[in-house]
Design a protein around this motif. Structure first.
Motif, PDB file in Angstrom:
ATOM      1  N   ASN B  73      33.042 -21.452   1.979  1.00 17.61           N
ATOM      2  CA  ASN B  73      34.016 -20.472   2.051  1.00 17.61           C
ATOM      3  C   ASN B  73      34.718 -20.160   0.534  1.00 17.61           C
ATOM      4  N   ASN B  74      34.654 -18.843   0.386  1.00 13.93           N
ATOM      5  CA  ASN B  74      35.305 -18.261  -1.001  1.00 13.93           C
ATOM      6  C   ASN B  74      34.411 -19.019  -2.119  1.00 13.93           C
ATOM      7  N   GLU B  75      33.429 -19.286  -1.987  1.00 11.73           N
ATOM      8  CA  GLU B  75      32.599 -19.494  -3.477  1.00 11.73           C
ATOM      9  C   GLU B  75      31.835 -18.277  -3.644  1.00 11.73           C
ATOM     10  N   VAL B  76      31.477 -18.394  -5.133  1.00 12.17           N
ATOM     11  CA  VAL B  76      30.525 -17.551  -5.713  1.00 12.17           C
ATOM     12  C   VAL B  76      29.324 -18.362  -5.920  1.00 12.17           C
ATOM     13  N   ILE B  77      28.414 -18.015  -4.842  1.00 14.87           N
ATOM     14  CA  ILE B  77      26.999 -18.526  -5.225  1.00 14.87           C
ATOM     15  C   ILE B  77      25.931 -17.561  -5.814  1.00 14.87           C
ATOM     16  N   ALA B  78      25.423 -17.927  -6.904  1.00 10.79           N
ATOM     17  CA  ALA B  78      24.306 -17.166  -7.768  1.00 10.79           C
ATOM     18  C   ALA B  78      22.987 -17.643  -7.339  1.00 10.79           C
ATOM     19  N   LEU B  79      22.108 -16.683  -7.028  1.00  6.53           N
ATOM     20  CA  LEU B  79      20.704 -16.750  -6.608  1.00  6.53           C
ATOM     21  C   LEU B  79      19.891 -16.241  -7.915  1.00  6.53           C
ATOM     22  N   ILE B  80      19.247 -17.094  -8.423  1.00  9.35           N
ATOM     23  CA  ILE B  80      18.348 -16.590  -9.764  1.00  9.35           C
ATOM     24  C   ILE B  80      16.714 -17.120  -9.559  1.00  9.35           C
ATOM     25  N   GLY B  81      16.126 -16.692 -10.395  1.00  8.15           N
ATOM     26  CA  GLY B  81      14.593 -16.881 -10.291  1.00  8.15           C
ATOM     27  C   GLY B  81      13.973 -15.789 -10.844  1.00  8.15           C
ATOM     28  N   PRO B  82      12.659 -16.121 -11.046  1.00  9.09           N
ATOM     29  CA  PRO B  82      11.759 -14.892 -11.593  1.00  9.09           C
ATOM     30  C   PRO B  82      11.497 -13.831 -10.425  1.00  9.09           C
ATOM     31  N   ASP B 236      35.087 -12.107 -10.115  1.00  9.06           N
ATOM     32  CA  ASP B 236      36.006 -13.434 -10.480  1.00  9.06           C
ATOM     33  C   ASP B 236      37.233 -13.082  -9.701  1.00  9.06           C
ATOM     34  N   GLU B 237      37.827 -12.007  -9.706  1.00  8.01           N
ATOM     35  CA  GLU B 237      39.064 -11.580  -8.882  1.00  8.01           C
ATOM     36  C   GLU B 237      38.724 -11.681  -7.455  1.00  8.01           C
ATOM     37  N   LEU B 238      37.724 -11.240  -6.904  1.00 12.28           N
ATOM     38  CA  LEU B 238      37.409 -11.036  -5.519  1.00 12.28           C
ATOM     39  C   LEU B 238      37.099 -12.464  -5.024  1.00 12.28           C
ATOM     40  N   SER B 239      36.641 -13.376  -5.858  1.00  8.10           N
ATOM     41  CA  SER B 239      36.231 -14.760  -5.196  1.00  8.10           C
ATOM     42  C   SER B 239      37.545 -15.417  -4.585  1.00  8.10           C
ATOM     43  N   SER B 240      38.686 -14.991  -4.950  1.00  7.15           N
ATOM     44  CA  SER B 240      39.834 -15.623  -4.236  1.00  7.15           C
ATOM     45  C   SER B 240      39.632 -15.348  -2.589  1.00  7.15           C
ATOM     46  N   GLN B 241      39.306 -13.873  -2.440  1.00  4.24           N
ATOM     47  CA  GLN B 241      39.465 -13.520  -0.923  1.00  4.24           C
ATOM     48  C   GLN B 241      38.070 -13.669  -0.323  1.00  4.24           C
ATOM     49  N   TYR B 242      37.049 -13.474  -0.891  1.00  5.33           N
ATOM     50  CA  TYR B 242      35.588 -12.935  -0.306  1.00  5.33           C
ATOM     51  C   TYR B 242      34.672 -14.262  -0.762  1.00  5.33           C
ATOM     52  N   THR B 243      33.872 -14.541   0.161  1.00  7.11           N
ATOM     53  CA  THR B 243      32.502 -15.243   0.028  1.00  7.11           C
ATOM     54  C   THR B 243      31.695 -14.341  -0.855  1.00  7.11           C
ATOM     55  N   ILE B 244      31.075 -14.702  -1.973  1.00  3.70           N
ATOM     56  CA  ILE B 244      30.194 -13.913  -2.528  1.00  3.70           C
ATOM     57  C   ILE B 244      28.820 -14.519  -2.962  1.00  3.70           C
ATOM     58  N   ALA B 255      25.863 -18.119 -15.076  1.00  2.00           N
ATOM     59  CA  ALA B 255      26.898 -19.031 -15.544  1.00  2.00           C
ATOM     60  C   ALA B 255      28.161 -18.662 -15.587  1.00  2.00           C
ATOM     61  N   ARG B 256      28.389 -17.262 -15.759  1.00  2.00           N
ATOM     62  CA  ARG B 256      29.877 -16.771 -16.093  1.00  2.00           C
ATOM     63  C   ARG B 256      30.715 -16.716 -14.730  1.00  2.00           C
ATOM     64  N   VAL B 257      30.108 -16.181 -13.584  1.00  6.46           N
ATOM     65  CA  VAL B 257      30.653 -15.755 -12.450  1.00  6.46           C
ATOM     66  C   VAL B 257      30.304 -16.569 -11.206  1.00  6.46           C
ATOM     67  N   SER B 258      29.433 -17.725 -11.308  1.00  9.48           N
ATOM     68  CA  SER B 258      29.237 -18.353 -10.023  1.00  9.48           C
ATOM     69  C   SER B 258      29.728 -19.649 -10.081  1.00  9.48           C
ATOM     70  N   HIS B 259      30.083 -20.250  -8.946  1.00  9.44           N
ATOM     71  CA  HIS B 259      30.346 -21.688  -8.795  1.00  9.44           C
ATOM     72  C   HIS B 259      29.339 -22.613  -8.834  1.00  9.44           C
ATOM     73  N   ARG B 260      28.324 -22.197  -7.927  1.00  7.70           N
ATOM     74  CA  ARG B 260      27.033 -22.692  -7.611  1.00  7.70           C
ATOM     75  C   ARG B 260      26.072 -21.880  -7.963  1.00  7.70           C
TER      76      ARG B 260
END
Lengths: 422, 296
Positions: B73-82, B236-244, B255-260
């Motif tokens: 909930n309300n986390e920013v998860i980044a999906l990375i990879g080639p 960053d601001e939206l992450s308080s209200q939305y799951t991203i 690295a800058r925007v995500s929690h996981r």
């Protein structure tokens, strides 16, 4: 200087020459095309322009009740069936008193169009008080007279007008009793065996009703088919098969569609012959592939990102089509439809098969009354023996070309207009 | 086109394998490179979306292999990879955008608030209203700025009165940080904005229907650094209200925007960890090879 530069300089001149040649060839192609258009237009306009005016002869008409065999001038029936030709014959005999003998007299009577009697009838119906008076009237000349006067001095030898009649006409011309006037009847009359009375209006009305039926059927069906095939249909062997067949249909000779219409609409369904409804149905079959193919192309050109954006917001497929795809594809669809219609407007062969080649004098009142269409009218006139029909044919071609140019211009204008919305 | 070679193929695969082997690791065994289970902590307690054993196929080709992942909930998860590793495919299965591709099929259990999103009874329209998406290329409708943002609310009948709609449009544009730039020209075409503004307009359009989850598929790849900075600030601001969930090629951005951060490799989820950990001391050698720029 490096080796590369040297090499490049050497080939440079050759490259420029090749480019020049290529451009010259392009220019030549364009010029050839333009020349073909210019030759076509000069030929048609050169032959056809004379059909827009016609010759009138001035005669002294005595509205003689006895000659007309009218007993009761208040009875409209009697007025309608009175012998108006007798008045004209009298007037001609009085104008050329030296003419004797049956044959000569017959030639004399032929100077005036056989339709002139009806002009007199209409005139008397409007002004009954004319009965018993004498007045000078301009009456429509026969097409042979008209043709004779329109031909140049040398070419007059070839006119169909008999030797004697030429002398009479020359006399009339010298007296100033002939006149050329704007041929309004060409635009208001239906077909006729007499060139001076024939007009294109019947064919124009027939074409209009036929196109109306075609547009009303082909556009919605074509667009719906295109949308279904592009947006909804699964991509499988069956839809591939449909696609191939639509493309095949576009290449089928148009006369086949005519035979199909004859077999199905007229023989199987028992629809009447020669009517614009059947013509419209046949032309719909013929135009559908064009409309479907162009509509599909314009649907394909709508960027998929727009569809994704709408889908991502929760729009259903139907809403995506109605809100986004259709408005964006509409200009292309309309252009395709108008080009298809222009094609259908110029189509002759399939209509011959379903009887729209009949000789029809009445102006059609609706899609269910017998009619012919412009290109078939051209075909009919081109086939007629009277020399005056040559110029009539060209004039009718000019009318048809006028409509085609109008429709194609409309297609361009519509596309420009609608596409300018960002 | 996403491709995912089989285990046996990977030995001849592009760049990735020798790079991993060069690390001084003598074992060339595939098991080492592709862990049986995802390394790190793919599962969380307070999950908004749960994905278990997700497999995605394009016709005969498998693009995603047995991916299990939770999005909190309300986390920013980044999906990375080639490129071609399946992260976009995975993202698109989260709101069933893959449905539009005929040959694509998704297997496995995917839930949003414990509700299976591939349940035939679940309406995809409702799902997409709850799980919004921002695409790689800014794709505003060829309509006015106002109509772009108002489209979603109108579609779902979120506003019955004009002033309610005005309010939604203003709020969405404010949240997307675009209001001050466009408030005087709401009736102008959305396509006339700059690339960065267009992308923020698309974000405003997405959040106008108040989704619970926002999926972003490389939202900054077509933008310059200044516009990118603005969008990142916005995330960053939206992450308080939305799951991203955000797919990105830029590791700095992740690295800058995500929690996981979740690292995908050839259709497999290799590692999921706190972003800090992934970028400082990754658990798996493939992750390390990727973030140190050995391949990708």
């Amino acid at each position: 200087m490096s080796k590369t530069t040297e090499q490049v300089r050497k080939t440079l001149a050759r490259r420029y020459r090749a480019e020049k040649r290529f451009r010259a060839m392009g220019m030549a192609s364009v010029l050839f095309g333009l020349m073909a258009v210019v030759v076509l237009f000069t030929d048609i306009i050169g032959k056809g322009h004379s059909a827009f005016v016609e010759t009138y002869i001035q005669l002294e008409i005595r509205w003689d009740q006895d000659e007309l065999y009218i007993d009761d001038p208040t009875d409209p029936d009697e007025l309608a069936y009175a012998d108006y030709d007798a008045l004209i014959k009298n007037a001609l005999r009085e104008r050329f008193p030296s003419v004797e003998g049956r044959l000569e007299k017959r030639n004399l009577y032929k100077l005036v169009s056989s339709g002139a009697g009806y002009t007199l009838r209409d005139r008397l119906a409007e002004n009954p008080q004319l009965l018993g008076t004498t007045e000078t009237l301009w009456l429509l000349a026969d097409d042979d007279v008209d043709r004779y006067l329109k031909l140049g001095q040398e070419a007059q030898e070839s006119a169909r007008l008999p030797e004697q009649a030429r002398a009479w006409v020359d006399e009339l011309v010298q007296e100033g009793s002939t006149d050329t006037r704007w041929n309004a009847s060409f635009f208001t009359h239906g077909d006729s065996r007499e060139p001076e009375q024939a007009g294109v209006w019947g064919a124009v009305a027939g074409s209009f009703f036929t196109m109306l039926v075609t547009l009303a059927l082909a556009f919605p069906i074509g667009v719906a088919a295109a949308i279904y095939l592009e947006e909804f249909a699964p991509k499988n062997r069956f839809t591939d098969f449909i696609e191939v067949n639509i493309n095949n249909l576009a290449a089928v000779p148009s006369i086949i569609f005519g035979l199909l219409g004859l077999a199905i609409f007229i023989n199987l369904f028992g629809m009447p012959r020669s009517v614009p409804v059947v013509g419209g149905l046949v032309l719909t079959l013929m135009t559908l592939p064009t409309i479907i193919i162009s509509a599909r192309a314009s649907i394909k050109s709508v960027p998929p990102s727009i569809r994704e954006a709408a889908l991502g917001l929760g729009a259903s497929r139907m809403q995506v089509v109605m809100h986004h795809v259709l408005p964006l594809a509409l200009p292309g669809m309309l252009t395709g439809a108008i080009i298809g219609m222009a094609q259908a407007l110029g189509e002759t062969a399939p209509l011959l098969m379903i009887g729209m080649v009949a000789f029809i004098v009445d102006i059609p009142g609706g899609p269910l009354s017998p009619a012919t269409v412009l290109p078939v009218q051209i075909y009919l006139w081109a086939d007629s023996p009277e020399a005056s029909f040559v110029s009539m044919t060209s004039a009718a071609i000019m009318v048809l070309l006028g409509f085609l140019i109008m429709m194609n211009t409309l297609a361009v204008v519509l596309r420009k207009r609608l596409e300018r919305r960002w | 086109m996403e491709t995912a070679p089989n285990f046996t193929d990977t030995g001849n695969g592009p760049a990735s394998i020798p790079a991993a082997g060069d690390k001084g690791d003598n074992t060339m065994d595939a098991d080492i490179r592709y862990p049986e289970n995802t390394v790190g902590k793919p599962l969380v307690d307070d999950a908004k979306m749960r994905m278990r054993d997700v497999n995605v196929f394009y016709g005969d080709k498998q693009a995603i292999f047995d991916v299990s992942l939770d999005i909190g909930n309300n986390e920013v998860i980044a999906l990375i990879g080639p490129s071609g590793c399946g992260k976009s495919t995975f993202l698109r299965s989260l709101n069933r955008m893959n449905d539009t591709i005929d040959i694509c099929s998704v297997k496995g259990e995917l839930t949003l608030d414990e509700q299976n999103i591939y349940d035939p009874k679940l309406d995809v329209v409702e799902l997409r209203a709850r799980v919004g998406m921002v695409f790689q290329k800014p794709n505003p409708f060829p309509k006015s700025i106002y109509d772009n943002v108002a489209y979603g609310p109108r579609l779902h009948g979120l506003a019955s009165k004009r002033y309610e709609l005005d309010e939604i449009v203003e709020n969405s544009l404010r949240k997307a940080g675009l209001w001050d730039e466009v408030k005087d020209r709401l009736d102008q075409p959305g396509t006339g904005l700059s690339g960065g503004q267009q992308q923020r307009l698309c974000i405003a359009r997405t959040i106008s229907v108040s989704p619970e989850v926002v999926l972003m598929d490389e939202p900054c790849s077509a933008l310059d650094p200044i516009a990118t900075a603005k969008i990142e600030e916005l995330i960053d601001e939206l992450s308080s209200q939305y799951t991203i969930a955000i797919v990105t090629h830029s590791m700095q951005q992740a690295a800058r925007v995500s929690h996981r951060t979740a690292y995908f490799h050839l259709g497999r989820l290799i590692e999921v960890n706190e972003t800090n950990k992934v970028f400082t001391s990754p658990d798996h050698q493939l992750t390390e090879a990727y973030i140190t720029g050995r391949f990708g």
